[in-house]
Design an enzyme around this catalytic site. Structure first.
Site, PDB file in Angstrom:
ATOM      1  N   CYS A 293       9.707   1.357   3.621  1.00 44.64           N
ATOM      2  CA  CYS A 293      10.608   0.285   4.061  1.00 44.64           C
ATOM      3  C   CYS A 293      12.027   0.795   4.248  1.00 44.64           C
ATOM      4  O   CYS A 293      12.860   0.073   4.776  1.00 44.64           O
ATOM      5  CB  CYS A 293      10.584  -0.859   3.062  1.00 44.64           C
ATOM      6  SG  CYS A 293      11.310  -0.392   1.489  1.00 44.64           S
TER       7      CYS A 293
ATOM      8  N   GLU B 224      -5.131  -3.737  -2.087  1.00 44.57           N
ATOM      9  CA  GLU B 224      -6.574  -3.450  -1.999  1.00 44.57           C
ATOM     10  C   GLU B 224      -6.829  -2.142  -1.259  1.00 44.57           C
ATOM     11  O   GLU B 224      -7.904  -1.559  -1.375  1.00 44.57           O
ATOM     12  CB  GLU B 224      -7.309  -4.622  -1.329  1.00 44.57           C
ATOM     13  CG  GLU B 224      -6.989  -4.873   0.143  1.00 44.57           C
ATOM     14  CD  GLU B 224      -5.685  -5.641   0.374  1.00 44.57           C
ATOM     15  OE1 GLU B 224      -4.854  -5.712  -0.554  1.00 44.57           O
ATOM     16  OE2 GLU B 224      -5.513  -6.160   1.496  1.00 44.57           O
TER      17      GLU B 224
ATOM     18  N   LYS C 272      -1.150  -7.198  -9.301  1.00 45.54           N
ATOM     19  CA  LYS C 272      -2.156  -7.192  -8.218  1.00 45.54           C
ATOM     20  C   LYS C 272      -1.820  -6.029  -7.298  1.00 45.54           C
ATOM     21  O   LYS C 272      -0.923  -6.113  -6.458  1.00 45.54           O
ATOM     22  CB  LYS C 272      -2.088  -8.530  -7.476  1.00 45.54           C
ATOM     23  CG  LYS C 272      -3.382  -8.982  -6.820  1.00 45.54           C
ATOM     24  CD  LYS C 272      -3.867  -8.135  -5.690  1.00 45.54           C
ATOM     25  CE  LYS C 272      -3.070  -8.250  -4.433  1.00 45.54           C
ATOM     26  NZ  LYS C 272      -3.487  -7.222  -3.422  1.00 45.54           N
TER      27      LYS C 272
ATOM     28  N   PHE D  28       0.815  -1.230   0.000  1.00 46.95           N
ATOM     29  CA  PHE D  28       0.000   0.000   0.000  1.00 46.95           C
ATOM     30  C   PHE D  28       0.842   1.270   0.000  1.00 46.95           C
ATOM     31  O   PHE D  28       0.328   2.344  -0.302  1.00 46.95           O
ATOM     32  CB  PHE D  28      -0.937   0.009   1.227  1.00 46.95           C
ATOM     33  CG  PHE D  28      -0.257   0.441   2.510  1.00 46.95           C
ATOM     34  CD1 PHE D  28      -0.089   1.794   2.803  1.00 46.95           C
ATOM     35  CD2 PHE D  28       0.230  -0.487   3.417  1.00 46.95           C
ATOM     36  CE1 PHE D  28       0.549   2.202   3.970  1.00 46.95           C
ATOM     37  CE2 PHE D  28       0.873  -0.090   4.582  1.00 46.95           C
ATOM     38  CZ  PHE D  28       1.041   1.256   4.853  1.00 46.95           C
TER      39      PHE D  28
ATOM     40  N   GLU E 144       9.191  -4.214  13.268  1.00 47.65           N
ATOM     41  CA  GLU E 144       8.823  -3.131  12.350  1.00 47.65           C
ATOM     42  C   GLU E 144       7.560  -2.451  12.870  1.00 47.65           C
ATOM     43  O   GLU E 144       6.518  -3.099  13.007  1.00 47.65           O
ATOM     44  CB  GLU E 144       8.572  -3.686  10.941  1.00 47.65           C
ATOM     45  CG  GLU E 144       8.264  -2.591   9.932  1.00 47.65           C
ATOM     46  CD  GLU E 144       8.141  -3.113   8.506  1.00 47.65           C
ATOM     47  OE1 GLU E 144       7.477  -4.146   8.290  1.00 47.65           O
ATOM     48  OE2 GLU E 144       8.682  -2.450   7.605  1.00 47.65           O
TER      49      GLU E 144
ATOM     50  N   SER F  99       5.096  -7.015   3.392  1.00 44.15           N
ATOM     51  CA  SER F  99       5.636  -7.371   4.717  1.00 44.15           C
ATOM     52  C   SER F  99       6.415  -8.682   4.639  1.00 44.15           C
ATOM     53  O   SER F  99       6.180  -9.516   3.749  1.00 44.15           O
ATOM     54  CB  SER F  99       4.474  -7.519   5.703  1.00 44.15           C
ATOM     55  OG  SER F  99       3.634  -8.577   5.272  1.00 44.15           O
TER      56      SER F  99
HETATM   57  P1  NAD Z   1       1.333  -6.643   3.112  1.00 40.46           P
HETATM   58  O1  NAD Z   1       2.345  -7.713   3.154  1.00 40.46           O
HETATM   59  O2  NAD Z   1       0.241  -6.648   4.112  1.00 40.46           O
HETATM   60  O3  NAD Z   1       0.604  -6.632   1.682  1.00 40.46           O
HETATM   61  C1  NAD Z   1       1.346  -6.673   0.488  1.00 40.46           C
HETATM   62  C2  NAD Z   1       0.513  -7.356  -0.578  1.00 40.46           C
HETATM   63  O4  NAD Z   1       0.244  -8.696  -0.164  1.00 40.46           O
HETATM   64  C3  NAD Z   1      -0.816  -6.692  -0.837  1.00 40.46           C
HETATM   65  O5  NAD Z   1      -1.045  -6.637  -2.226  1.00 40.46           O
HETATM   66  C4  NAD Z   1      -1.829  -7.595  -0.116  1.00 40.46           C
HETATM   67  O6  NAD Z   1      -3.067  -7.627  -0.763  1.00 40.46           O
HETATM   68  C5  NAD Z   1      -1.172  -8.949  -0.160  1.00 40.46           C
HETATM   69  N1  NAD Z   1      -1.459  -9.778   1.021  1.00 40.46           N
HETATM   70  C6  NAD Z   1      -1.702  -9.354   2.293  1.00 40.46           C
HETATM   71  N2  NAD Z   1      -1.863 -10.414   3.105  1.00 40.46           N
HETATM   72  C7  NAD Z   1      -1.715 -11.530   2.349  1.00 40.46           C
HETATM   73  C8  NAD Z   1      -1.763 -12.936   2.623  1.00 40.46           C
HETATM   74  N3  NAD Z   1      -2.008 -13.383   3.839  1.00 40.46           N
HETATM   75  N4  NAD Z   1      -1.547 -13.784   1.599  1.00 40.46           N
HETATM   76  C9  NAD Z   1      -1.293 -13.337   0.355  1.00 40.46           C
HETATM   77  N5  NAD Z   1      -1.251 -12.014   0.051  1.00 40.46           N
HETATM   78  C10 NAD Z   1      -1.453 -11.124   1.018  1.00 40.46           C
HETATM   79  O7  NAD Z   1       2.136  -5.259   3.136  1.00 40.46           O
HETATM   80  P2  NAD Z   1       1.546  -3.791   3.196  1.00 40.46           P
HETATM   81  O8  NAD Z   1       0.973  -3.560   4.542  1.00 40.46           O
HETATM   82  O9  NAD Z   1       0.705  -3.519   2.008  1.00 40.46           O
HETATM   83  O10 NAD Z   1       2.887  -2.947   3.010  1.00 40.46           O
HETATM   84  C11 NAD Z   1       3.732  -2.606   4.074  1.00 40.46           C
HETATM   85  C12 NAD Z   1       4.883  -3.579   4.183  1.00 40.46           C
HETATM   86  O11 NAD Z   1       5.596  -3.629   2.960  1.00 40.46           O
HETATM   87  C13 NAD Z   1       5.904  -3.172   5.228  1.00 40.46           C
HETATM   88  O12 NAD Z   1       6.312  -4.316   5.924  1.00 40.46           O
HETATM   89  C14 NAD Z   1       7.034  -2.593   4.410  1.00 40.46           C
HETATM   90  O13 NAD Z   1       8.300  -2.652   5.024  1.00 40.46           O
HETATM   91  C15 NAD Z   1       6.983  -3.473   3.211  1.00 40.46           C
HETATM   92  N6  NAD Z   1       7.628  -2.862   2.048  1.00 40.46           N
HETATM   93  C16 NAD Z   1       8.834  -3.367   1.680  1.00 40.46           C
HETATM   94  C17 NAD Z   1       9.513  -2.815   0.616  1.00 40.46           C
HETATM   95  C18 NAD Z   1      10.861  -3.341   0.209  1.00 40.46           C
HETATM   96  O14 NAD Z   1      11.360  -2.922  -0.813  1.00 40.46           O
HETATM   97  N7  NAD Z   1      11.473  -4.242   0.945  1.00 40.46           N
HETATM   98  C19 NAD Z   1       8.949  -1.747  -0.078  1.00 40.46           C
HETATM   99  C20 NAD Z   1       7.698  -1.272   0.307  1.00 40.46           C
HETATM  100  C21 NAD Z   1       7.040  -1.847   1.387  1.00 40.46           C
END
Ligand code: NAD
Length: 495
Positions: A294, A189, A186, A162, A386, A239
């Site tokens: 991140c 959401e 994808k 997000f 985090e 994450s």
């Molecule tokens: P998230 O992991 O909750 O969601 C990421 C994606 O995974 C979304 O599209 C979501 O719909 C999907 N998703 C969520 N739960 C899922 C599940 N149980 N099974 C399958 N798919 C699922 O992350 P977020 O809250 O959208 O973003 C924040 C996180 O992203 C933080 O931890 C941040 O550090 C990380 N991030 C990392 C980088 C990097 O380059 N390392 C860059 C940006 C964000």
């Protein structure tokens, strides 16, 4: 056709509901669940998004696999021309795109514009690929030459978080598309709207129908992407918990996978650091995008007596204006999580130097102000986990050995920086910290293009970086061609 997003201020502005983009058609996802897309500044719904099912994913993969047959025949240079045109459209619409990011994600306009600009920089890498993607060729034996060409994988997929709804898809798309693949994206959401504009821009730039497809959704959609036999590779950013799941599930289905996860970034501050530079930079790092990036600083490792720098960090943090210098948190649940970490650290003995828990702006929205926690101990959750909000935990240590040991005890390995005027200190930290993206006197050490983006340890699962040359290599496979055209007079084992 996606309409113009009309906002030119932070005032609540509605937008169209998100949809899927499959084979060049806007279609409604077929799932039962519909989620609101909430503007975090106001806490009000600006659009809705329906979740996709496995059958929507299958429709996108079918459209992509049909379209890719022609696309992969295009010379790489012609595929790159689409990137040039897309770049022009993004520059033309940069304010509109930035306002849309700001409204759906919450970040302030300047941060949203910086996000769009960084996305454009990634598109420029795609424009440059005709000049850098030539393979090697060598005469390996008399009359025998060997060359390498980078062939597309076919249909590939990307799953994004997000916090950067416009930029993170552009970490993937230029290399994947110029590499000759068809893509299923994808979006998150929580922030699906920027992806609509992105798809429209590529359509207007002349990308053939079916080469970029969008499926809106959440877990069920992601699992269908990981499992679909027609998808060759999956990139994920989000994450660590979900990165591990997606990596394991995609690999189990025989796919290539690169999954970037969360972070706990350490800034090591030593007594000889420049006070102004360090204080400005530390505050910008932990409060930028309300700490929801991140690469944000999360732990300040105070080495020896740096009280004079801590005082300046506190002064600058307290002087920030919420809503202007710092945007809201994306959801109410995230505010609760962040405040929970602050309260827990306080109960465990940390001192709250600047407290953002009671913050609010206007009538609604989700807010946490800059928060500075001092005397945090290395074993506390505020120092280890985090938090993903504008919270900096200050851990005091006696020397550089302890600072490096603290950083390296953390399972994440995204970013790490040192603030010093000593080349020796800088060199030692840069050599010894367990992090993939490191900085000297830089709080957000994002490797700009063409240097690839990617952390280490629990911040990434898979090999290589997601942007730059590694990104192109991730989305392609090298074919080695060995040729002999001349009749060879002497005998070697290749005769
Ligand atoms: P998230 O992991 O909750 O969601 C990421 C994606 O995974 C979304 O599209 C979501 O719909 C999907 N998703 C969520 N739960 C899922 C599940 N149980 N099974 C399958 N798919 C699922 O992350 P977020 O809250 O959208 O973003 C924040 C996180 O992203 C933080 O931890 C941040 O550090 C990380 N991030 C990392 C980088 C990097 O380059 N390392 C860059 C940006 C964000």
């Amino acid at each position: 056709m996606i309409p113009k997003f009309e906002a030119s201020s932070y005032e609540q502005t509605p937008f169209i509901d998100a949809r899927n983009w499959i084979g060049g058609e806007w279609v409604e996802p077929s799932g039962d669940r519909v989620l609101p897309v909430v503007n975090p500044r106001h806490g009000e719904t600006m659009a809705k998004v329906r979740m996709s099912t496995a059958s929507d994913v299958d429709a996108a993969v079918q459209a992509a696999s049909t379209a890719v047959e022609d696309w992969k025949q295009w010379p790489l240079r012609e595929r790159a021309h689409v990137m040039y045109r897309a770049r022009g459209l993004m520059m033309r619409d940069i304010d509109e795109l930035s306002w849309l990011v700001s409204h759906e994600n919450g970040k302030i306009f300047a941060e949203a514009k910086a996000e769009v600009e960084k996305g454009i920089e990634c598109v420029e890498y795609g424009c440059a690929l005709p000049n850098i993607a030539a393979g090697n060729q060598l005469e390996v034996s008399r009359g025998v030459s060997c060359e390498v060409v980078y062939a597309p994988l076919g249909v590939v997929a990307g799953i994004v978080p997000f916090n950067f709804p416009f930029m993170v898809p552009l970490w993937m798309l230029p290399q994947a598309l110029v590499g000759g693949n068809a893509f299923v994206l994808k979006p998150s959401e929580q922030v699906p709207l920027s992806s609509l504009k992105l798809a429209q821009i590529f359509e207007d730039a002349g990308l053939p129908k079916g080469i970029l497809n969008l499926v809106q959704g959440d877990r069920e959609t992601v699992e269908a992407l990981c499992d679909h036999p027609g998808i060759e590779a999956v990139a994920f950013v989000g994450s660590t918990r979900v990165a591990k799941l997606v990596y394991g599930r995609s690999a189990a289905a025989g796919k290539r996978a690169l999954c970037l996860g969360g972070a706990k970034n350490h800034l090591i501050v030593v007594p000889d650091a420049d006070v102004e530079l360090t204080a400005d930079n530390v505050v910008a790092s932990y409060t930028g995008c309300a700490g929801q990036r991140c690469m944000a600083a999360s732990v300040m490792v105070a080495v020896g007596d740096v009280q004079h720098i801590i005082d300046e960090v506190a002064k600058r943090s307290a002087a920030m204006t919420l809503g202007q210098d710092l945007g809201p948190i994306t959801t109410a649940a995230a505010v609760e999580r962040i405040n929970g970490y602050i309260t827990q650290a306080e109960q465990q003995g940390a001192k709250v130097l600047v407290d953002g828990r009671a913050a609010s702006v206007g009538k609604g929205g989700y807010w946490v102000g800059p928060t500075l926690l001092d005397h945090v101990k290395g074993e506390m959750p505020a120092a280890r986990e985090e938090i993903f909000g504008p919270v900096l935990s200050i851990v005091r240590v006696a020397n550089l050995d302890q600072a490096i040991a603290l950083e390296n005890a953390n399972p994440y390995g995204n970013a790490s920086s040192v603030y010093t005027t000593s080349g020796d200190v800088a060199r030692r930290v840069m050599n010894e910290v367990e992090a993939g993206m490191c900085g000297v006197n830089i709080g957000v050490p994002v490797p700009r293009e063409p240097f690839g983006f990617g952390g280490w340890n629990d911040s990434k699962f898979g090999h290589g970086n997601i942007t730059g040359w590694d990104g192109f290599r991730f989305w392609t496979r090298p074919r080695k061609i060995t040729s002999k055209w001349a009749l060879q007079k002497d005998a070697t084992w290749m005769s």
